[in-house]
Design a protein around this motif. Structure first.
Motif, PDB file in Angstrom:
ATOM      1  N   SER A  15      72.454  17.106  56.165  1.00 36.96           N
ATOM      2  CA  SER A  15      71.289  17.075  57.059  1.00 36.96           C
ATOM      3  C   SER A  15      70.779  18.430  57.240  1.00 36.96           C
ATOM      4  O   SER A  15      69.684  18.584  58.134  1.00 36.96           O
ATOM      5  N   LEU A  16      70.766  19.341  56.179  1.00 33.94           N
ATOM      6  CA  LEU A  16      70.020  20.534  56.119  1.00 33.94           C
ATOM      7  C   LEU A  16      69.173  20.518  55.114  1.00 33.94           C
ATOM      8  O   LEU A  16      69.291  20.481  53.949  1.00 33.94           O
ATOM      9  N   VAL A  17      67.718  20.571  55.812  1.00 28.50           N
ATOM     10  CA  VAL A  17      66.598  20.637  54.465  1.00 28.50           C
ATOM     11  C   VAL A  17      65.873  21.861  54.847  1.00 28.50           C
ATOM     12  O   VAL A  17      65.383  22.150  56.082  1.00 28.50           O
ATOM     13  N   HIS A  18      65.582  22.602  53.956  1.00 29.81           N
ATOM     14  CA  HIS A  18      64.819  23.768  53.976  1.00 29.81           C
ATOM     15  C   HIS A  18      63.348  23.461  54.181  1.00 29.81           C
ATOM     16  O   HIS A  18      62.623  22.507  53.847  1.00 29.81           O
ATOM     17  N   PRO A  19      62.772  24.210  55.101  1.00 32.52           N
ATOM     18  CA  PRO A  19      61.444  24.009  55.559  1.00 32.52           C
ATOM     19  C   PRO A  19      60.289  24.069  54.164  1.00 32.52           C
ATOM     20  O   PRO A  19      59.379  23.390  54.336  1.00 32.52           O
ATOM     21  N   PHE A  20      60.635  24.537  53.125  1.00 34.49           N
ATOM     22  CA  PHE A  20      59.913  24.595  51.817  1.00 34.49           C
ATOM     23  C   PHE A  20      60.317  23.377  50.900  1.00 34.49           C
ATOM     24  O   PHE A  20      59.674  23.389  49.897  1.00 34.49           O
ATOM     25  N   TYR A  21      61.318  22.633  51.266  1.00 28.92           N
ATOM     26  CA  TYR A  21      61.890  21.493  50.337  1.00 28.92           C
ATOM     27  C   TYR A  21      60.610  20.572  50.026  1.00 28.92           C
ATOM     28  O   TYR A  21      60.170  19.956  51.237  1.00 28.92           O
ATOM     29  N   HIS A  22      60.474  20.313  48.892  1.00 31.02           N
ATOM     30  CA  HIS A  22      59.441  19.283  48.464  1.00 31.02           C
ATOM     31  C   HIS A  22      57.941  19.599  49.159  1.00 31.02           C
ATOM     32  O   HIS A  22      57.088  18.902  49.453  1.00 31.02           O
ATOM     33  N   LYS A  23      57.546  20.960  49.394  1.00 36.61           N
ATOM     34  CA  LYS A  23      56.308  21.453  49.980  1.00 36.61           C
ATOM     35  C   LYS A  23      55.720  22.206  48.848  1.00 36.61           C
ATOM     36  O   LYS A  23      56.359  22.878  47.898  1.00 36.61           O
ATOM     37  N   TYR A  24      54.406  22.148  48.967  1.00 36.72           N
ATOM     38  CA  TYR A  24      53.368  22.705  47.978  1.00 36.72           C
ATOM     39  C   TYR A  24      53.073  24.087  48.716  1.00 36.72           C
ATOM     40  O   TYR A  24      52.461  24.004  49.695  1.00 36.72           O
ATOM     41  N   ILE A  25      53.189  25.257  47.862  1.00 35.75           N
ATOM     42  CA  ILE A  25      52.850  26.502  48.414  1.00 35.75           C
ATOM     43  C   ILE A  25      52.022  27.436  47.274  1.00 35.75           C
ATOM     44  O   ILE A  25      52.040  27.447  46.228  1.00 35.75           O
ATOM     45  N   VAL A  26      51.110  28.067  48.062  1.00 33.79           N
ATOM     46  CA  VAL A  26      49.994  28.784  47.195  1.00 33.79           C
ATOM     47  C   VAL A  26      50.285  30.243  47.813  1.00 33.79           C
ATOM     48  O   VAL A  26      50.316  30.410  49.047  1.00 33.79           O
ATOM     49  N   PHE A  27      50.336  31.335  47.127  1.00 31.44           N
ATOM     50  CA  PHE A  27      50.410  32.622  47.473  1.00 31.44           C
ATOM     51  C   PHE A  27      48.725  33.092  47.285  1.00 31.44           C
ATOM     52  O   PHE A  27      48.229  32.816  46.356  1.00 31.44           O
TER      53      PHE A  27
END
Length: 107
Positions: A15-27
Protein backbone atom coordinates in the motif's frame (compact mmCIF):
# COMPACT_ATOMS: atom_id res chain seq x y z
CA UNK A 1 -20.87 -3.36 7.42
CA UNK A 2 -20.11 -7.01 6.73
CA UNK A 3 -16.80 -8.81 6.51
CA UNK A 4 -17.09 -8.71 2.73
CA UNK A 5 -16.88 -4.89 2.92
CA UNK A 6 -13.47 -4.97 4.64
CA UNK A 7 -10.21 -5.34 2.74
CA UNK A 8 -7.22 -6.67 4.64
CA UNK A 9 -3.70 -6.11 3.39
CA UNK A 10 -1.42 -9.07 3.86
CA UNK A 11 1.67 -6.96 3.19
CA UNK A 12 1.71 -3.31 4.23
CA UNK A 13 4.43 -2.50 1.69
CA UNK A 14 1.89 -3.12 -1.07
CA UNK A 15 0.00 0.00 0.00
CA UNK A 16 3.05 2.29 0.25
CA UNK A 17 4.29 3.88 -2.95
CA UNK A 18 7.03 6.51 -2.87
CA UNK A 19 6.24 9.78 -4.71
CA UNK A 20 9.28 9.18 -6.99
CA UNK A 21 8.32 5.56 -7.81
CA UNK A 22 8.28 5.10 -11.60
CA UNK A 23 8.69 8.88 -12.07
CA UNK A 24 11.15 10.68 -14.33
CA UNK A 25 13.30 13.24 -12.53
CA UNK A 26 15.66 15.94 -13.85
CA UNK A 27 18.14 17.93 -11.79
CA UNK A 28 19.12 21.47 -12.65
CA UNK A 29 21.65 23.59 -10.78
CA UNK A 30 24.16 22.26 -8.30
CA UNK A 31 22.85 20.62 -5.16
CA UNK A 32 24.26 22.09 -1.95
CA UNK A 33 23.84 18.96 0.18
CA UNK A 34 25.15 16.12 -2.01
CA UNK A 35 26.68 15.26 -5.34
CA UNK A 36 24.51 14.59 -8.36
CA UNK A 37 25.70 10.98 -8.26
CA UNK A 38 24.50 10.52 -4.67
CA UNK A 39 21.17 12.22 -5.49
CA UNK A 40 20.75 9.82 -8.43
CA UNK A 41 21.31 6.86 -6.07
CA UNK A 42 18.58 8.21 -3.78
CA UNK A 43 16.17 8.54 -6.74
CA UNK A 44 16.97 5.00 -7.91
CA UNK A 45 16.43 3.65 -4.38
CA UNK A 46 12.96 5.24 -4.42
CA UNK A 47 12.18 3.58 -7.76
CA UNK A 48 12.59 6.73 -9.84
CA UNK A 49 14.44 7.32 -13.11
CA UNK A 50 16.87 10.22 -13.57
CA UNK A 51 16.84 11.96 -16.96
CA UNK A 52 19.48 14.27 -18.39
CA UNK A 53 17.01 16.55 -20.14
CA UNK A 54 13.44 17.74 -19.65
CA UNK A 55 10.93 16.01 -21.92
CA UNK A 56 7.17 15.50 -21.95
CA UNK A 57 7.83 12.34 -19.89
CA UNK A 58 9.45 14.33 -17.04
CA UNK A 59 7.51 14.30 -13.76
CA UNK A 60 9.80 16.36 -11.49
CA UNK A 61 12.44 19.04 -12.06
CA UNK A 62 14.58 19.57 -8.97
CA UNK A 63 16.22 22.97 -8.56
CA UNK A 64 19.53 22.75 -6.72
CA UNK A 65 20.08 25.41 -4.04
CA UNK A 66 23.14 26.61 -5.94
CA UNK A 67 21.27 27.43 -9.16
CA UNK A 68 21.91 30.84 -10.66
CA UNK A 69 18.90 32.36 -12.31
CA UNK A 70 16.59 30.31 -14.48
CA UNK A 71 18.23 27.38 -16.26
CA UNK A 72 17.33 26.13 -19.72
CA UNK A 73 15.94 22.96 -18.09
CA UNK A 74 13.64 25.03 -15.88
CA UNK A 75 12.55 27.14 -18.87
CA UNK A 76 11.78 23.97 -20.87
CA UNK A 77 9.75 22.56 -17.96
CA UNK A 78 7.79 25.82 -17.64
CA UNK A 79 7.07 25.78 -21.39
CA UNK A 80 5.77 22.21 -21.17
CA UNK A 81 3.68 23.08 -18.10
CA UNK A 82 2.11 25.93 -20.11
CA UNK A 83 1.22 23.33 -22.76
CA UNK A 84 -0.54 21.18 -20.17
CA UNK A 85 2.21 18.68 -19.31
CA UNK A 86 2.10 17.66 -15.64
CA UNK A 87 5.59 18.53 -14.37
CA UNK A 88 6.35 19.58 -10.82
CA UNK A 89 9.24 21.95 -10.22
CA UNK A 90 10.55 21.56 -6.68
CA UNK A 91 13.41 23.07 -4.71
CA UNK A 92 16.24 21.08 -3.15
CA UNK A 93 14.79 21.28 0.38
CA UNK A 94 11.57 19.63 -0.81
CA UNK A 95 13.61 17.00 -2.64
CA UNK A 96 15.47 16.22 0.61
CA UNK A 97 12.17 15.85 2.44
CA UNK A 98 10.79 13.53 -0.25
CA UNK A 99 13.83 11.23 -0.25
CA UNK A 100 13.52 10.96 3.53
CA UNK A 101 10.15 9.22 3.13
CA UNK A 102 10.68 5.50 3.80
CA UNK A 103 10.26 3.25 0.81
CA UNK A 104 9.28 0.32 3.07
CA UNK A 105 7.40 0.31 6.35
CA UNK A 106 9.57 0.51 9.47
CA UNK A 107 9.10 -2.58 11.64
Amino acid sequence: MTNSDINFLSDLSESLVHPFYHKYIVFTGALSTMTRSKATKHINACGGIVQGAVTSKTDFVILGNKHRGTSTKQLKAEQLIDLGVDIQIIVEDDFLWLISIPTKPQI
